[in-house]
Scaffold this active site. Structure first.
Site, PDB file in Angstrom:
ATOM      1  N   HIS A   1       0.681  -0.822  -0.019  1.00  0.00           N
ATOM      2  CA  HIS A   1      -0.325   0.336  -0.199  1.00  0.00           C
ATOM      3  C   HIS A   1       1.317   1.212   0.559  1.00  0.00           C
ATOM      4  O   HIS A   1       0.189   2.405  -0.108  1.00  0.00           O
ATOM      5  CB  HIS A   1      -0.807  -0.169   1.345  1.00  0.00           C
ATOM      6  CG  HIS A   1      -0.150   0.245   2.629  1.00  0.00           C
ATOM      7  ND1 HIS A   1       0.837  -1.292   3.010  1.00  0.00           N
ATOM      8  CD2 HIS A   1      -0.057   1.363   2.983  1.00  0.00           C
ATOM      9  CE1 HIS A   1       1.378  -0.111   4.787  1.00  0.00           C
ATOM     10  NE2 HIS A   1       1.209   0.447   3.708  1.00  0.00           N
TER      11      HIS A   1
HETATM   12  C1  UD1 Z   1      -1.507   5.002   5.774  1.00  0.00           C
HETATM   13  C2  UD1 Z   1      -0.481   5.788   6.121  1.00  0.00           C
HETATM   14  C3  UD1 Z   1       0.412   4.498   6.197  1.00  0.00           C
HETATM   15  C4  UD1 Z   1       0.144   3.470   7.192  1.00  0.00           C
HETATM   16  C5  UD1 Z   1      -1.306   3.128   6.000  1.00  0.00           C
HETATM   17  C6  UD1 Z   1      -1.809   1.894   6.613  1.00  0.00           C
HETATM   18  C7  UD1 Z   1      -0.469   8.610   5.836  1.00  0.00           C
HETATM   19  C8  UD1 Z   1       0.811   9.235   5.671  1.00  0.00           C
HETATM   20  N1  UD1 Z   1      -0.504   6.766   5.963  1.00  0.00           N
HETATM   21  O1  UD1 Z   1      -2.096   4.830   5.130  1.00  0.00           O
HETATM   22  O2  UD1 Z   1       1.955   5.380   7.060  1.00  0.00           O
HETATM   23  O3  UD1 Z   1       1.258   2.108   6.233  1.00  0.00           O
HETATM   24  O4  UD1 Z   1      -2.260   3.813   6.257  1.00  0.00           O
HETATM   25  O5  UD1 Z   1      -2.698   1.473   6.781  1.00  0.00           O
HETATM   26  O6  UD1 Z   1      -0.715   8.395   7.596  1.00  0.00           O
HETATM   27  N2  UD1 Z   1      -9.483   4.187   1.672  1.00  0.00           N
HETATM   28  C9  UD1 Z   1     -10.529   4.106   1.266  1.00  0.00           C
HETATM   29  N3  UD1 Z   1     -10.355   3.482   2.340  1.00  0.00           N
HETATM   30  C10 UD1 Z   1     -10.160   4.454   4.159  1.00  0.00           C
HETATM   31  C11 UD1 Z   1      -9.161   4.376   3.507  1.00  0.00           C
HETATM   32  C12 UD1 Z   1      -7.745   4.757   2.667  1.00  0.00           C
HETATM   33  O7  UD1 Z   1     -10.705   3.237   0.281  1.00  0.00           O
HETATM   34  O8  UD1 Z   1     -11.212   3.242   4.944  1.00  0.00           O
HETATM   35  C13 UD1 Z   1      -8.342   4.716   0.797  1.00  0.00           C
HETATM   36  C14 UD1 Z   1      -8.622   6.481  -0.459  1.00  0.00           C
HETATM   37  O9  UD1 Z   1      -8.698   5.762  -1.498  1.00  0.00           O
HETATM   38  C15 UD1 Z   1      -7.333   6.419   0.036  1.00  0.00           C
HETATM   39  C16 UD1 Z   1      -6.703   5.773   0.153  1.00  0.00           C
HETATM   40  O10 UD1 Z   1      -7.032   4.760   0.718  1.00  0.00           O
HETATM   41  O11 UD1 Z   1      -7.201   7.899  -0.474  1.00  0.00           O
HETATM   42  C17 UD1 Z   1      -4.760   6.023   0.698  1.00  0.00           C
HETATM   43  O12 UD1 Z   1      -5.692   6.177   2.742  1.00  0.00           O
HETATM   44  P1  UD1 Z   1      -4.899   7.069   2.772  1.00  0.00           P
HETATM   45  O13 UD1 Z   1      -5.435   7.399   4.392  1.00  0.00           O
HETATM   46  O14 UD1 Z   1      -4.389   8.640   3.104  1.00  0.00           O
HETATM   47  O15 UD1 Z   1      -3.033   6.272   3.690  1.00  0.00           O
HETATM   48  P2  UD1 Z   1      -2.952   5.235   2.844  1.00  0.00           P
HETATM   49  O16 UD1 Z   1      -2.160   4.186   1.995  1.00  0.00           O
HETATM   50  O17 UD1 Z   1      -3.793   4.241   4.008  1.00  0.00           O
HETATM   51  N1  UDP Z   2      -3.531  -6.785   8.681  1.00  0.00           N
HETATM   52  C1  UDP Z   2      -5.055  -6.912   8.912  1.00  0.00           C
HETATM   53  N2  UDP Z   2      -4.941  -7.448   7.771  1.00  0.00           N
HETATM   54  C2  UDP Z   2      -4.518  -7.835   6.400  1.00  0.00           C
HETATM   55  C3  UDP Z   2      -3.559  -7.053   6.202  1.00  0.00           C
HETATM   56  C4  UDP Z   2      -2.791  -6.301   6.986  1.00  0.00           C
HETATM   57  O1  UDP Z   2      -5.165  -7.380   9.864  1.00  0.00           O
HETATM   58  O2  UDP Z   2      -5.211  -7.557   5.181  1.00  0.00           O
HETATM   59  C5  UDP Z   2      -2.233  -6.298   9.614  1.00  0.00           C
HETATM   60  C6  UDP Z   2      -1.487  -6.690   9.748  1.00  0.00           C
HETATM   61  O3  UDP Z   2      -1.425  -7.755  10.196  1.00  0.00           O
HETATM   62  C7  UDP Z   2      -0.632  -5.202  10.228  1.00  0.00           C
HETATM   63  C8  UDP Z   2      -0.794  -4.342   9.945  1.00  0.00           C
HETATM   64  O4  UDP Z   2      -2.260  -4.966   9.410  1.00  0.00           O
HETATM   65  O5  UDP Z   2      -0.570  -5.873  11.772  1.00  0.00           O
HETATM   66  C9  UDP Z   2      -0.271  -3.202   9.199  1.00  0.00           C
HETATM   67  O6  UDP Z   2      -0.972  -2.240   8.301  1.00  0.00           O
HETATM   68  P1  UDP Z   2       0.151  -1.943   7.018  1.00  0.00           P
HETATM   69  O7  UDP Z   2       0.270  -2.654   6.319  1.00  0.00           O
HETATM   70  O8  UDP Z   2      -1.540  -1.422   6.312  1.00  0.00           O
HETATM   71  O9  UDP Z   2       0.164  -0.818   8.000  1.00  0.00           O
HETATM   72  P2  UDP Z   2       1.579  -0.155   8.376  1.00  0.00           P
HETATM   73  O10 UDP Z   2       2.501  -1.784   9.027  1.00  0.00           O
HETATM   74  O11 UDP Z   2       2.949  -0.437   6.711  1.00  0.00           O
HETATM   75  O12 UDP Z   2       2.046   0.747   8.729  1.00  0.00           O
END
Ligand code: UD1
Ligand code: UDP
Length: 440
Positions: free
Chosen positions: A207
Protein backbone atom coordinates in the site's frame (compact mmCIF):
# COMPACT_ATOMS: atom_id res chain seq x y z
CA UNK A 1 -5.08 9.72 35.63
CA UNK A 2 -6.43 10.20 32.13
CA UNK A 3 -4.55 8.82 29.12
CA UNK A 4 -5.56 9.93 25.63
CA UNK A 5 -4.75 7.68 22.69
CA UNK A 6 -4.93 9.08 19.19
CA UNK A 7 -5.16 6.59 16.35
CA UNK A 8 -6.57 6.56 12.86
CA UNK A 9 -5.41 3.64 10.75
CA UNK A 10 -5.41 -0.15 10.82
CA UNK A 11 -1.87 -0.65 12.18
CA UNK A 12 -2.33 1.91 14.94
CA UNK A 13 -5.40 0.09 16.24
CA UNK A 14 -3.52 -3.21 16.23
CA UNK A 15 -0.38 -1.79 17.82
CA UNK A 16 -2.19 0.19 20.51
CA UNK A 17 -4.42 -2.73 21.51
CA UNK A 18 -2.14 -4.02 24.28
CA UNK A 19 -1.57 -0.49 25.59
CA UNK A 20 -5.34 0.03 25.77
CA UNK A 21 -5.70 -3.33 27.55
CA UNK A 22 -3.13 -2.28 30.16
CA UNK A 23 -4.84 1.07 30.75
CA UNK A 24 -8.14 -0.72 31.33
CA UNK A 25 -6.48 -3.31 33.60
CA UNK A 26 -4.99 -0.55 35.74
CA UNK A 27 -8.39 1.14 35.97
CA UNK A 28 -7.05 4.37 34.53
CA UNK A 29 -9.25 6.70 32.53
CA UNK A 30 -8.94 6.08 28.78
CA UNK A 31 -9.80 8.72 26.21
CA UNK A 32 -9.79 7.13 22.77
CA UNK A 33 -9.69 9.48 19.79
CA UNK A 34 -10.04 8.10 16.25
CA UNK A 35 -9.08 10.50 13.47
CA UNK A 36 -11.17 8.59 10.92
CA UNK A 37 -8.32 8.35 8.40
CA UNK A 38 -9.32 4.71 7.84
CA UNK A 39 -13.08 4.36 7.77
CA UNK A 40 -14.04 1.27 5.74
CA UNK A 41 -15.31 -1.38 8.17
CA UNK A 42 -12.53 -3.78 7.10
CA UNK A 43 -9.86 -1.12 7.74
CA UNK A 44 -11.12 0.02 11.15
CA UNK A 45 -14.20 -1.52 12.83
CA UNK A 46 -13.01 -5.07 12.20
CA UNK A 47 -10.01 -4.46 14.45
CA UNK A 48 -12.01 -3.07 17.36
CA UNK A 49 -14.12 -6.23 17.16
CA UNK A 50 -11.29 -8.73 16.71
CA UNK A 51 -9.14 -7.19 19.43
CA UNK A 52 -12.12 -6.59 21.75
CA UNK A 53 -11.34 -2.92 22.16
CA UNK A 54 -13.69 -0.24 23.44
CA UNK A 55 -15.07 1.99 20.69
CA UNK A 56 -13.52 5.46 20.41
CA UNK A 57 -14.91 8.26 22.57
CA UNK A 58 -14.46 10.62 19.63
CA UNK A 59 -14.23 10.03 15.90
CA UNK A 60 -13.02 13.09 14.03
CA UNK A 61 -14.01 11.41 10.73
CA UNK A 62 -11.48 13.22 8.56
CA UNK A 63 -11.75 10.79 5.63
CA UNK A 64 -9.40 10.76 2.64
CA UNK A 65 -7.74 13.97 1.45
CA UNK A 66 -4.34 15.29 0.46
CA UNK A 67 -1.79 15.22 3.31
CA UNK A 68 -2.06 18.92 4.15
CA UNK A 69 -5.83 19.00 4.22
CA UNK A 70 -6.17 15.71 6.06
CA UNK A 71 -3.59 16.65 8.70
CA UNK A 72 -5.13 20.11 9.17
CA UNK A 73 -8.59 18.62 9.72
CA UNK A 74 -7.14 16.18 12.23
CA UNK A 75 -5.34 18.95 14.10
CA UNK A 76 -8.46 21.04 14.38
CA UNK A 77 -10.52 18.13 15.66
CA UNK A 78 -7.87 16.85 18.07
CA UNK A 79 -7.32 20.31 19.55
CA UNK A 80 -11.03 20.69 20.33
CA UNK A 81 -11.09 17.34 22.13
CA UNK A 82 -7.90 17.91 24.11
CA UNK A 83 -8.98 21.38 25.24
CA UNK A 84 -12.26 19.92 26.46
CA UNK A 85 -10.92 16.72 28.03
CA UNK A 86 -7.58 17.73 29.63
CA UNK A 87 -5.78 14.38 29.47
CA UNK A 88 -2.58 13.95 31.51
CA UNK A 89 -0.73 12.52 28.52
CA UNK A 90 -1.36 11.87 24.84
CA UNK A 91 -0.07 8.68 23.23
CA UNK A 92 0.51 8.36 19.51
CA UNK A 93 1.89 5.34 17.67
CA UNK A 94 4.10 4.97 14.64
CA UNK A 95 4.30 7.30 11.68
CA UNK A 96 0.90 8.08 10.18
CA UNK A 97 -0.69 11.49 9.80
CA UNK A 98 -2.47 10.91 13.15
CA UNK A 99 0.94 10.82 14.82
CA UNK A 100 1.98 14.05 13.20
CA UNK A 101 -1.30 15.83 14.01
CA UNK A 102 -1.63 14.41 17.52
CA UNK A 103 1.93 15.09 18.61
CA UNK A 104 1.95 18.60 17.21
CA UNK A 105 -1.37 19.65 18.75
CA UNK A 106 -0.70 18.08 22.16
CA UNK A 107 2.78 19.56 22.48
CA UNK A 108 1.46 23.04 21.64
CA UNK A 109 -1.12 22.61 24.40
CA UNK A 110 1.68 21.55 26.76
CA UNK A 111 0.23 18.09 27.15
CA UNK A 112 3.08 15.53 27.38
CA UNK A 113 3.33 13.28 24.35
CA UNK A 114 4.38 9.64 24.48
CA UNK A 115 5.50 8.29 21.13
CA UNK A 116 5.05 4.54 20.88
CA UNK A 117 7.46 3.08 18.30
CA UNK A 118 9.67 6.16 18.41
CA UNK A 119 13.15 6.42 16.92
CA UNK A 120 12.62 4.47 13.70
CA UNK A 121 14.42 5.97 10.72
CA UNK A 122 14.50 4.94 7.07
CA UNK A 123 16.57 8.01 6.22
CA UNK A 124 14.33 8.35 3.15
CA UNK A 125 12.79 11.80 3.37
CA UNK A 126 10.57 11.16 0.35
CA UNK A 127 8.37 8.96 2.57
CA UNK A 128 5.53 10.82 4.28
CA UNK A 129 6.02 8.45 7.21
CA UNK A 130 9.66 9.50 7.72
CA UNK A 131 8.59 13.13 8.00
CA UNK A 132 5.77 12.21 10.38
CA UNK A 133 7.93 10.17 12.71
CA UNK A 134 10.68 12.76 12.87
CA UNK A 135 8.24 15.55 13.70
CA UNK A 136 6.47 13.42 16.28
CA UNK A 137 9.84 12.69 17.87
CA UNK A 138 10.57 16.42 17.99
CA UNK A 139 7.34 16.93 19.99
CA UNK A 140 7.58 14.04 22.45
CA UNK A 141 8.44 13.71 26.12
CA UNK A 142 8.44 9.91 26.30
CA UNK A 143 10.08 7.83 23.59
CA UNK A 144 9.00 4.19 23.68
CA UNK A 145 11.48 2.68 21.28
CA UNK A 146 11.28 -0.94 20.13
CA UNK A 147 15.01 -1.70 19.99
CA UNK A 148 18.41 -0.42 21.04
CA UNK A 149 18.98 0.67 17.44
CA UNK A 150 16.03 3.08 17.58
CA UNK A 151 17.27 4.32 20.95
CA UNK A 152 20.66 5.05 19.41
CA UNK A 153 19.02 6.91 16.50
CA UNK A 154 17.40 9.25 19.00
CA UNK A 155 20.53 9.61 21.14
CA UNK A 156 22.49 10.60 18.06
CA UNK A 157 19.84 13.25 17.35
CA UNK A 158 20.45 14.67 20.82
CA UNK A 159 17.39 13.36 22.69
CA UNK A 160 18.00 13.07 26.45
CA UNK A 161 18.63 9.40 27.22
CA UNK A 162 16.33 9.57 30.26
CA UNK A 163 13.36 10.13 27.99
CA UNK A 164 14.12 7.04 25.90
CA UNK A 165 12.67 3.70 27.02
CA UNK A 166 13.46 0.47 25.21
CA UNK A 167 10.09 -1.22 25.43
CA UNK A 168 9.99 -3.70 22.54
CA UNK A 169 7.30 -3.47 19.90
CA UNK A 170 3.62 -3.77 20.80
CA UNK A 171 3.08 -5.80 17.60
CA UNK A 172 4.65 -8.75 19.44
CA UNK A 173 2.01 -8.35 22.18
CA UNK A 174 -0.69 -8.36 19.49
CA UNK A 175 0.72 -11.47 17.79
CA UNK A 176 1.20 -13.47 20.98
CA UNK A 177 -2.14 -12.49 22.51
CA UNK A 178 -4.11 -13.34 19.39
CA UNK A 179 -2.44 -16.21 17.58
CA UNK A 180 -4.10 -18.91 19.69
CA UNK A 181 -7.51 -17.27 19.26
CA UNK A 182 -6.85 -16.95 15.54
CA UNK A 183 -6.04 -20.66 15.27
CA UNK A 184 -9.16 -21.83 17.09
CA UNK A 185 -10.71 -24.34 14.63
CA UNK A 186 -14.24 -23.34 15.71
CA UNK A 187 -13.78 -19.73 14.75
CA UNK A 188 -15.72 -18.53 11.70
CA UNK A 189 -13.40 -17.20 8.98
CA UNK A 190 -14.33 -14.24 6.82
CA UNK A 191 -12.51 -15.57 3.78
CA UNK A 192 -12.52 -18.83 1.85
CA UNK A 193 -11.10 -21.45 4.23
CA UNK A 194 -9.92 -23.57 1.27
CA UNK A 195 -7.20 -21.05 0.53
CA UNK A 196 -5.40 -22.19 3.69
CA UNK A 197 -5.04 -25.72 2.34
CA UNK A 198 -3.08 -24.59 -0.71
CA UNK A 199 0.63 -25.30 -1.05
CA UNK A 200 3.36 -22.66 -1.06
CA UNK A 201 1.21 -19.88 0.35
CA UNK A 202 2.71 -16.46 -0.16
CA UNK A 203 0.96 -13.58 1.60
CA UNK A 204 1.27 -10.36 -0.34
CA UNK A 205 0.38 -6.90 0.96
CA UNK A 206 1.28 -3.49 -0.40
CA UNK A 207 0.00 0.00 0.00
CA UNK A 208 3.10 2.23 0.18
CA UNK A 209 2.58 5.42 -1.88
CA UNK A 210 6.01 5.06 -3.51
CA UNK A 211 5.01 1.63 -4.87
CA UNK A 212 1.31 1.74 -5.60
CA UNK A 213 1.00 5.30 -6.88
CA UNK A 214 3.98 4.78 -9.20
CA UNK A 215 2.84 3.00 -12.37
CA UNK A 216 6.28 1.73 -13.32
CA UNK A 217 6.99 0.23 -9.91
CA UNK A 218 3.53 -1.27 -9.69
CA UNK A 219 3.90 -2.87 -13.14
CA UNK A 220 7.25 -4.29 -12.12
CA UNK A 221 5.91 -5.83 -8.90
CA UNK A 222 2.82 -7.19 -10.64
CA UNK A 223 5.08 -8.57 -13.38
CA UNK A 224 7.09 -10.47 -10.78
CA UNK A 225 4.14 -12.01 -8.95
CA UNK A 226 2.48 -12.96 -12.23
CA UNK A 227 5.53 -15.10 -13.02
CA UNK A 228 5.73 -16.79 -9.60
CA UNK A 229 3.43 -19.59 -10.69
CA UNK A 230 4.79 -22.16 -8.22
CA UNK A 231 3.34 -20.07 -5.39
CA UNK A 232 -0.22 -19.46 -4.29
CA UNK A 233 -0.21 -15.74 -3.72
CA UNK A 234 -2.93 -14.55 -1.38
CA UNK A 235 -3.34 -10.83 -1.75
CA UNK A 236 -5.70 -8.98 0.60
CA UNK A 237 -5.87 -5.71 -1.25
CA UNK A 238 -5.57 -2.42 0.61
CA UNK A 239 -8.17 0.09 -0.73
CA UNK A 240 -5.45 2.44 -1.94
CA UNK A 241 -3.86 -0.36 -3.98
CA UNK A 242 -7.18 -1.54 -5.38
CA UNK A 243 -7.87 1.96 -6.61
CA UNK A 244 -4.52 2.43 -8.37
CA UNK A 245 -4.53 -1.11 -9.82
CA UNK A 246 -7.91 -0.24 -11.34
CA UNK A 247 -6.75 3.19 -12.50
CA UNK A 248 -3.69 1.67 -14.21
CA UNK A 249 -5.78 -1.10 -15.77
CA UNK A 250 -3.89 -3.88 -13.93
CA UNK A 251 -6.58 -5.38 -11.73
CA UNK A 252 -8.28 -7.34 -14.50
CA UNK A 253 -5.05 -8.99 -15.58
CA UNK A 254 -4.30 -10.03 -12.00
CA UNK A 255 -7.73 -11.44 -11.30
CA UNK A 256 -7.40 -13.80 -14.29
CA UNK A 257 -4.30 -15.56 -12.91
CA UNK A 258 -5.00 -18.89 -11.19
CA UNK A 259 -2.14 -18.64 -8.70
CA UNK A 260 -3.13 -15.18 -7.48
CA UNK A 261 -5.99 -14.99 -5.02
CA UNK A 262 -7.33 -11.48 -4.61
CA UNK A 263 -9.32 -10.98 -1.43
CA UNK A 264 -10.64 -8.10 0.67
CA UNK A 265 -8.48 -6.78 3.52
CA UNK A 266 -8.76 -9.25 6.38
CA UNK A 267 -9.56 -8.76 10.04
CA UNK A 268 -6.64 -9.27 12.41
CA UNK A 269 -7.43 -12.83 13.48
CA UNK A 270 -7.92 -14.04 9.92
CA UNK A 271 -4.78 -12.28 8.83
CA UNK A 272 -2.69 -13.78 11.64
CA UNK A 273 -3.95 -17.23 10.73
CA UNK A 274 -3.09 -16.69 7.07
CA UNK A 275 0.36 -15.43 8.02
CA UNK A 276 1.02 -18.43 10.25
CA UNK A 277 0.30 -20.73 7.28
CA UNK A 278 2.51 -18.80 4.85
CA UNK A 279 5.85 -19.93 3.44
CA UNK A 280 6.76 -16.34 2.59
CA UNK A 281 5.56 -12.79 3.04
CA UNK A 282 5.97 -10.29 0.23
CA UNK A 283 5.21 -6.84 1.53
CA UNK A 284 5.93 -3.15 1.72
CA UNK A 285 4.18 -2.89 5.09
CA UNK A 286 6.06 -1.79 8.18
CA UNK A 287 4.13 -3.89 10.67
CA UNK A 288 4.34 -7.00 8.56
CA UNK A 289 8.13 -6.99 8.58
CA UNK A 290 7.89 -7.20 12.37
CA UNK A 291 5.10 -9.78 12.44
CA UNK A 292 6.91 -12.02 9.97
CA UNK A 293 9.98 -12.28 12.20
CA UNK A 294 7.73 -12.79 15.23
CA UNK A 295 5.93 -15.71 13.56
CA UNK A 296 9.08 -17.14 11.90
CA UNK A 297 7.91 -16.45 8.35
CA UNK A 298 10.61 -15.33 5.88
CA UNK A 299 9.95 -11.82 4.58
CA UNK A 300 10.85 -10.17 1.29
CA UNK A 301 10.29 -6.46 1.45
CA UNK A 302 9.24 -4.55 -1.65
CA UNK A 303 11.19 -1.45 -0.68
CA UNK A 304 14.65 0.00 -1.20
CA UNK A 305 15.12 0.90 2.46
CA UNK A 306 13.52 0.09 5.76
CA UNK A 307 13.12 1.72 9.14
CA UNK A 308 13.20 -1.86 10.48
CA UNK A 309 16.84 -2.71 9.63
CA UNK A 310 17.01 -5.09 12.60
CA UNK A 311 15.02 -7.65 10.59
CA UNK A 312 17.46 -7.42 7.67
CA UNK A 313 20.57 -7.46 9.90
CA UNK A 314 19.58 -10.77 11.47
CA UNK A 315 18.70 -12.34 8.12
CA UNK A 316 14.91 -12.64 8.45
CA UNK A 317 14.06 -10.04 5.82
CA UNK A 318 15.44 -9.22 2.36
CA UNK A 319 15.04 -5.84 0.66
CA UNK A 320 14.34 -6.17 -3.06
CA UNK A 321 12.71 -2.84 -3.92
CA UNK A 322 10.32 -3.00 -6.87
CA UNK A 323 12.88 -4.88 -8.97
CA UNK A 324 11.07 -7.62 -10.92
CA UNK A 325 14.10 -9.90 -11.24
CA UNK A 326 15.08 -9.63 -7.59
CA UNK A 327 11.53 -10.30 -6.40
CA UNK A 328 11.41 -13.45 -8.53
CA UNK A 329 14.94 -14.60 -7.66
CA UNK A 330 14.59 -14.34 -3.88
CA UNK A 331 11.00 -15.58 -3.76
CA UNK A 332 11.99 -18.70 -5.71
CA UNK A 333 14.95 -19.19 -3.41
CA UNK A 334 12.76 -19.06 -0.29
CA UNK A 335 10.15 -21.36 -1.83
CA UNK A 336 12.52 -23.93 -3.31
CA UNK A 337 15.61 -23.92 -1.12
CA UNK A 338 14.73 -25.38 2.28
CA UNK A 339 18.09 -24.57 3.82
CA UNK A 340 17.84 -20.95 2.74
CA UNK A 341 14.26 -20.65 3.96
CA UNK A 342 15.15 -22.21 7.33
CA UNK A 343 18.02 -19.80 7.74
CA UNK A 344 15.46 -16.96 7.63
CA UNK A 345 13.31 -18.54 10.35
CA UNK A 346 13.74 -19.21 14.05
CA UNK A 347 15.71 -16.06 14.56
CA UNK A 348 15.71 -14.32 17.95
CA UNK A 349 13.05 -11.65 17.77
CA UNK A 350 14.61 -8.18 18.15
CA UNK A 351 11.20 -6.72 19.06
CA UNK A 352 10.85 -8.13 22.57
CA UNK A 353 8.79 -10.79 24.25
CA UNK A 354 5.24 -9.48 24.13
CA UNK A 355 5.00 -7.27 27.21
CA UNK A 356 5.56 -3.87 25.62
CA UNK A 357 2.11 -2.50 26.44
CA UNK A 358 2.65 -3.37 30.10
CA UNK A 359 6.07 -1.70 30.19
CA UNK A 360 4.80 1.46 28.52
CA UNK A 361 1.91 1.94 30.92
CA UNK A 362 4.11 1.15 33.95
CA UNK A 363 6.58 3.87 32.93
CA UNK A 364 3.83 6.43 32.38
CA UNK A 365 2.08 5.54 35.61
CA UNK A 366 5.26 5.80 37.69
CA UNK A 367 6.02 9.13 36.12
CA UNK A 368 2.54 10.36 37.01
CA UNK A 369 2.88 9.14 40.60
CA UNK A 370 6.24 10.94 40.88
CA UNK A 371 4.67 14.19 39.65
CA UNK A 372 6.80 14.26 36.49
CA UNK A 373 4.02 14.25 33.95
CA UNK A 374 3.92 17.93 33.18
CA UNK A 375 5.43 20.52 30.91
CA UNK A 376 6.12 23.76 32.72
CA UNK A 377 8.23 26.84 32.00
CA UNK A 378 11.63 26.49 33.70
CA UNK A 379 12.26 28.62 36.76
CA UNK A 380 15.91 27.75 37.24
CA UNK A 381 18.65 29.77 35.58
CA UNK A 382 19.68 28.34 32.24
CA UNK A 383 22.31 25.64 32.49
CA UNK A 384 24.75 25.83 29.63
CA UNK A 385 26.38 22.67 28.37
CA UNK A 386 29.26 21.70 26.16
CA UNK A 387 29.46 18.37 24.43
CA UNK A 388 32.66 16.39 24.94
CA UNK A 389 34.11 13.06 23.99
CA UNK A 390 36.37 11.13 26.31
CA UNK A 391 37.75 7.64 26.98
CA UNK A 392 36.75 6.32 30.40
CA UNK A 393 39.36 4.36 32.33
CA UNK A 394 37.33 4.02 35.50
CA UNK A 395 35.24 0.95 36.33
CA UNK A 396 31.96 2.86 36.55
CA UNK A 397 28.45 2.57 35.14
CA UNK A 398 26.46 5.21 33.28
CA UNK A 399 24.27 6.52 36.09
CA UNK A 400 27.15 6.72 38.63
CA UNK A 401 29.31 8.52 36.07
CA UNK A 402 26.54 11.04 35.42
CA UNK A 403 25.75 11.62 39.10
CA UNK A 404 29.38 12.03 40.06
CA UNK A 405 30.15 14.66 37.43
CA UNK A 406 26.85 16.36 36.54
CA UNK A 407 27.27 14.99 33.03
CA UNK A 408 24.68 13.51 30.70
CA UNK A 409 25.83 10.75 28.37
CA UNK A 410 24.59 10.73 24.78
CA UNK A 411 26.27 7.71 23.32
CA UNK A 412 28.91 5.09 24.11
CA UNK A 413 31.41 3.43 21.75
CA UNK A 414 32.92 0.12 22.82
CA UNK A 415 35.58 -0.12 20.13
CA UNK A 416 33.41 -1.90 17.62
CA UNK A 417 29.78 -0.85 18.22
CA UNK A 418 27.81 2.14 19.39
CA UNK A 419 25.86 1.39 22.57
CA UNK A 420 22.86 3.10 24.10
CA UNK A 421 23.76 4.43 27.56
CA UNK A 422 21.44 2.43 29.79
CA UNK A 423 21.85 3.15 33.53
CA UNK A 424 23.88 0.07 34.39
CA UNK A 425 26.11 -0.08 31.30
CA UNK A 426 29.77 -0.30 32.37
CA UNK A 427 31.96 2.39 30.80
CA UNK A 428 35.46 1.05 31.46
CA UNK A 429 37.71 1.43 28.41
CA UNK A 430 34.89 2.90 26.31
CA UNK A 431 34.59 6.17 24.43
CA UNK A 432 31.75 8.33 25.67
CA UNK A 433 30.07 11.37 24.14
CA UNK A 434 28.55 13.44 26.94
CA UNK A 435 27.17 16.86 27.80
CA UNK A 436 28.89 18.82 30.53
CA UNK A 437 26.49 21.09 32.39
CA UNK A 438 27.72 24.43 33.65
CA UNK A 439 25.32 26.03 36.09
CA UNK A 440 25.66 29.80 36.24
C1 UD1 B 1 -1.89 5.19 5.79
C2 UD1 B 1 -0.63 5.76 6.41
C3 UD1 B 1 0.51 4.75 6.28
C4 UD1 B 1 0.11 3.43 6.88
C5 UD1 B 1 -1.20 2.96 6.26
C6 UD1 B 1 -1.68 1.70 6.95
C7 UD1 B 1 -0.17 8.15 6.32
C8 UD1 B 1 0.56 9.22 5.63
N1 UD1 B 1 -0.21 6.95 5.72
O1 UD1 B 1 -1.64 4.98 4.40
O2 UD1 B 1 1.66 5.23 6.96
O3 UD1 B 1 1.12 2.50 6.62
O4 UD1 B 1 -2.19 3.97 6.43
O5 UD1 B 1 -2.57 0.99 6.16
O6 UD1 B 1 -0.72 8.39 7.36
N2 UD1 B 1 -9.09 4.42 1.56
C9 UD1 B 1 -10.31 3.76 1.50
N3 UD1 B 1 -10.86 3.39 2.69
C10 UD1 B 1 -10.29 3.63 3.90
C11 UD1 B 1 -9.07 4.30 3.92
C12 UD1 B 1 -8.47 4.67 2.75
O7 UD1 B 1 -10.86 3.54 0.43
O8 UD1 B 1 -10.87 3.24 4.93
C13 UD1 B 1 -8.44 4.78 0.26
C14 UD1 B 1 -8.73 6.21 -0.18
O9 UD1 B 1 -8.83 6.20 -1.58
C15 UD1 B 1 -7.48 6.93 0.25
C16 UD1 B 1 -6.40 5.88 0.07
O10 UD1 B 1 -7.03 4.66 0.41
O11 UD1 B 1 -7.25 8.07 -0.53
C17 UD1 B 1 -5.19 6.09 0.93
O12 UD1 B 1 -5.56 6.20 2.31
P1 UD1 B 1 -4.67 7.01 3.34
O13 UD1 B 1 -5.21 6.83 4.70
O14 UD1 B 1 -4.48 8.39 2.86
O15 UD1 B 1 -3.26 6.34 3.21
P2 UD1 B 1 -2.82 4.83 3.38
O16 UD1 B 1 -2.19 4.42 2.09
O17 UD1 B 1 -3.94 4.02 3.91
N1 UDP C 1 -3.28 -6.61 8.39
C1 UDP C 1 -4.54 -7.13 8.59
N2 UDP C 1 -5.28 -7.47 7.49
C2 UDP C 1 -4.81 -7.35 6.23
C3 UDP C 1 -3.52 -6.81 6.04
C4 UDP C 1 -2.78 -6.44 7.14
O1 UDP C 1 -4.98 -7.29 9.72
O2 UDP C 1 -5.53 -7.68 5.28
C5 UDP C 1 -2.51 -6.18 9.56
C6 UDP C 1 -1.15 -6.81 9.72
O3 UDP C 1 -1.26 -7.95 10.50
C7 UDP C 1 -0.33 -5.72 10.39
C8 UDP C 1 -1.00 -4.45 9.99
O4 UDP C 1 -2.26 -4.81 9.40
O5 UDP C 1 -0.40 -5.82 11.80
C9 UDP C 1 -0.15 -3.71 9.00
O6 UDP C 1 -0.88 -2.66 8.47
P1 UDP C 1 -0.44 -1.92 7.15
O7 UDP C 1 0.40 -2.80 6.34
O8 UDP C 1 -1.69 -1.39 6.56
O9 UDP C 1 0.36 -0.68 7.72
P2 UDP C 1 1.88 -0.44 8.13
O10 UDP C 1 2.27 -1.45 9.14
O11 UDP C 1 2.69 -0.50 6.88
O12 UDP C 1 1.87 0.95 8.67
Amino acid sequence: MKIAIILGTRPEIIKMASVIDEIIKKDMELLLIHTGQHYDPEMSDAFFKDLKLPYPDYNIAVGSFSHGKQTAKMMEGIEEVLVKEHPDIVLVQGDTNAVLAGALVASKLHVPVGHVEAGLRSYDDSMPEEVNRKIADACSMFYFVPTEKSAINLSLEGIDRNKIHIAGNTIVDACYRNLKIAKNPNRQLEFDKKLLNLENIVTLTMHRAENVDNKQRLISIIGAISKLTEANIIFPIHPRTKKTLEDFGLLDKLSKLDHIHLIKPLGYLDFLLLLSKSSLVLTDSGGLQEEAITLNVPAITLRYNTERPETVDVGANILVGADENKIIEFSKKVLNDCEFSNSMKNIKNPYGNGNSGFKIIEIIHNSYLNGNLKITSPEDIMSIFNTKISKINEDINVSDFEDKNNFRIRIVYNGSNIEFPEDNLNLKNKLVVFDVFKNN
